[in-house]
Design a protein around this motif. Sequence first.
Motif, PDB file in Angstrom:
ATOM      1  N   LEU A  69       0.821  -1.207   0.000  1.00 43.60           N
ATOM      2  CA  LEU A  69       0.000   0.000   0.000  1.00 43.60           C
ATOM      3  C   LEU A  69       0.857   1.260   0.000  1.00 43.60           C
ATOM      4  N   ILE A  70       1.860   1.325   0.860  1.00 44.96           N
ATOM      5  CA  ILE A  70       2.603   2.583   1.020  1.00 44.96           C
ATOM      6  C   ILE A  70       3.904   2.656   0.239  1.00 44.96           C
ATOM      7  N   ASP A  71       4.369   1.553  -0.318  1.00 41.98           N
ATOM      8  CA  ASP A  71       5.631   1.583  -1.053  1.00 41.98           C
ATOM      9  C   ASP A  71       5.502   1.132  -2.502  1.00 41.98           C
ATOM     10  N   ASN A  72       4.323   1.282  -3.073  1.00 41.58           N
ATOM     11  CA  ASN A  72       4.199   0.995  -4.501  1.00 41.58           C
ATOM     12  C   ASN A  72       4.825   2.158  -5.280  1.00 41.58           C
ATOM     13  N   ASP A  73       5.025   1.971  -6.553  1.00 46.37           N
ATOM     14  CA  ASP A  73       5.716   2.982  -7.365  1.00 46.37           C
ATOM     15  C   ASP A  73       5.044   4.351  -7.298  1.00 46.37           C
ATOM     16  N   ARG A  74       3.720   4.365  -7.369  1.00 46.88           N
ATOM     17  CA  ARG A  74       3.013   5.654  -7.344  1.00 46.88           C
ATOM     18  C   ARG A  74       3.176   6.357  -6.003  1.00 46.88           C
ATOM     19  N   ALA A  75       3.121   5.609  -4.916  1.00 45.55           N
ATOM     20  CA  ALA A  75       3.286   6.210  -3.591  1.00 45.55           C
ATOM     21  C   ALA A  75       4.684   6.794  -3.427  1.00 45.55           C
ATOM     22  N   VAL A  76       5.689   6.049  -3.850  1.00 47.16           N
ATOM     23  CA  VAL A  76       7.073   6.526  -3.750  1.00 47.16           C
ATOM     24  C   VAL A  76       7.263   7.774  -4.596  1.00 47.16           C
ATOM     25  N   GLU A  77       6.744   7.741  -5.813  1.00 51.62           N
ATOM     26  CA  GLU A  77       6.847   8.904  -6.710  1.00 51.62           C
ATOM     27  C   GLU A  77       6.118  10.115  -6.126  1.00 51.62           C
ATOM     28  N   SER A  78       4.938   9.890  -5.566  1.00 52.61           N
ATOM     29  CA  SER A  78       4.153  10.993  -4.983  1.00 52.61           C
ATOM     30  C   SER A  78       4.874  11.615  -3.793  1.00 52.61           C
ATOM     31  N   ARG A  79       5.419  10.783  -2.913  1.00 55.21           N
ATOM     32  CA  ARG A  79       6.163  11.320  -1.766  1.00 55.21           C
ATOM     33  C   ARG A  79       7.378  12.117  -2.239  1.00 55.21           C
ATOM     34  N   GLY A  80       8.062  11.607  -3.241  1.00 56.77           N
ATOM     35  CA  GLY A  80       9.217  12.320  -3.782  1.00 56.77           C
ATOM     36  C   GLY A  80       8.830  13.666  -4.359  1.00 56.77           C
ATOM     37  N   LEU A  81       7.711  13.722  -5.060  1.00 55.50           N
ATOM     38  CA  LEU A  81       7.230  14.985  -5.632  1.00 55.50           C
ATOM     39  C   LEU A  81       6.900  15.990  -4.527  1.00 55.50           C
ATOM     40  N   LEU A  82       6.282  15.510  -3.464  1.00 55.19           N
ATOM     41  CA  LEU A  82       5.949  16.408  -2.349  1.00 55.19           C
ATOM     42  C   LEU A  82       7.213  16.925  -1.673  1.00 55.19           C
ATOM     43  N   ARG A  83       8.176  16.065  -1.486  1.00 53.14           N
ATOM     44  CA  ARG A  83       9.413  16.464  -0.801  1.00 53.14           C
ATOM     45  C   ARG A  83      10.220  17.494  -1.589  1.00 53.14           C
ATOM     46  N   THR A  84      10.061  17.506  -2.904  1.00 54.21           N
ATOM     47  CA  THR A  84      10.826  18.473  -3.711  1.00 54.21           C
ATOM     48  C   THR A  84      10.074  19.776  -3.933  1.00 54.21           C
ATOM     49  N   ASP A 110       0.975  23.339  -8.031  1.00 52.34           N
ATOM     50  CA  ASP A 110       0.545  22.908  -9.362  1.00 52.34           C
ATOM     51  C   ASP A 110      -0.330  21.655  -9.269  1.00 52.34           C
ATOM     52  N   ASP A 111      -1.032  21.363 -10.352  1.00 55.04           N
ATOM     53  CA  ASP A 111      -1.984  20.247 -10.376  1.00 55.04           C
ATOM     54  C   ASP A 111      -1.316  18.896 -10.112  1.00 55.04           C
ATOM     55  N   LYS A 112      -0.130  18.678 -10.671  1.00 57.20           N
ATOM     56  CA  LYS A 112       0.558  17.401 -10.492  1.00 57.20           C
ATOM     57  C   LYS A 112       0.924  17.179  -9.021  1.00 57.20           C
ATOM     58  N   THR A 113       1.398  18.229  -8.359  1.00 63.93           N
ATOM     59  CA  THR A 113       1.752  18.128  -6.946  1.00 63.93           C
ATOM     60  C   THR A 113       0.496  17.954  -6.096  1.00 63.93           C
ATOM     61  N   GLN A 114      -0.567  18.652  -6.465  1.00 66.60           N
ATOM     62  CA  GLN A 114      -1.828  18.508  -5.727  1.00 66.60           C
ATOM     63  C   GLN A 114      -2.363  17.084  -5.862  1.00 66.60           C
ATOM     64  N   GLU A 115      -2.282  16.500  -7.054  1.00 64.32           N
ATOM     65  CA  GLU A 115      -2.718  15.123  -7.254  1.00 64.32           C
ATOM     66  C   GLU A 115      -1.864  14.169  -6.416  1.00 64.32           C
ATOM     67  N   ARG A 123      -2.954  14.467  -2.790  1.00 60.85           N
ATOM     68  CA  ARG A 123      -4.219  13.745  -2.567  1.00 60.85           C
ATOM     69  C   ARG A 123      -3.978  12.234  -2.497  1.00 60.85           C
ATOM     70  N   TYR A 124      -3.112  11.745  -3.362  1.00 59.85           N
ATOM     71  CA  TYR A 124      -2.814  10.312  -3.354  1.00 59.85           C
ATOM     72  C   TYR A 124      -2.163   9.913  -2.033  1.00 59.85           C
ATOM     73  N   VAL A 125      -1.211  10.702  -1.592  1.00 57.94           N
ATOM     74  CA  VAL A 125      -0.545  10.429  -0.317  1.00 57.94           C
ATOM     75  C   VAL A 125      -1.567  10.476   0.821  1.00 57.94           C
ATOM     76  N   ALA A 126      -2.420  11.486   0.825  1.00 59.41           N
ATOM     77  CA  ALA A 126      -3.414  11.627   1.899  1.00 59.41           C
ATOM     78  C   ALA A 126      -4.376  10.440   1.930  1.00 59.41           C
ATOM     79  N   THR A 127      -4.874  10.034   0.774  1.00 60.05           N
ATOM     80  CA  THR A 127      -5.833   8.924   0.778  1.00 60.05           C
ATOM     81  C   THR A 127      -5.150   7.591   1.086  1.00 60.05           C
ATOM     82  N   THR A 128      -3.904   7.437   0.656  1.00 61.41           N
ATOM     83  CA  THR A 128      -3.163   6.208   0.960  1.00 61.41           C
ATOM     84  C   THR A 128      -2.939   6.070   2.461  1.00 61.41           C
ATOM     85  N   TYR A 129      -2.466   7.141   3.095  1.00 59.02           N
ATOM     86  CA  TYR A 129      -2.222   7.074   4.538  1.00 59.02           C
ATOM     87  C   TYR A 129      -3.525   7.090   5.327  1.00 59.02           C
TER      88      TYR A 129
END
Length: 166
Positions: free
Chosen positions: A49-64, A87-92, A95-101
């Motif tokens: 759930l928390i370490d799939n590719d999309r989750a890792v990518e989303s966390r990385g985007l937020l951190r930058t 921006d929309d990509k960071t907001q998406e 949202r993904y990080v929020a719903t995952t956690y």
Amino acid sequence: MAIEIDYLAATSLVISILAASITLVRYKTESRIMRQANTVTAFYDIVRLIDNDRAVESRGLLRTNAELNRIRDIDPDANDIQIPEIDDKTQEAARYVATTYDRLGFILKHDPKLEKEVLEWNAEVIADMWTMTRLLIKKKWRMRNPNYAKEFERLGTRAVEILVHP
């Protein structure tokens, strides 16, 4: 003849007790193994759930994102806070990080022991994601849905507390 019957009854009793003992030991061993297998399966599902590719990518985007890093220490409950523009990509990604956690928090709420273990293992990441997204969650997304990411808030707040008071 009476002695033979008593001997036969005693032997049957001993065999029955022995069989029951073996069954009990086997049941306890199988139960322990089953509990361990269930725990391993639960951890595996949590990692998926928390370490799939999309989750890792989303966390990385937020951190930058400079804006999300800037608002980390801002109290989201203050009245004069302005919602950050991202921006929309960071907001998406947020949202993904929020719903995952939020899903993770909901799952863990039903098993306090497992929640404690997950927080011992991953509190830093959960706290990091919570502090970066909480202003968006509380000041923007909860305007439409007052219960949005409530379990993420509960889990994130616990993670922050663990890091502040280990």
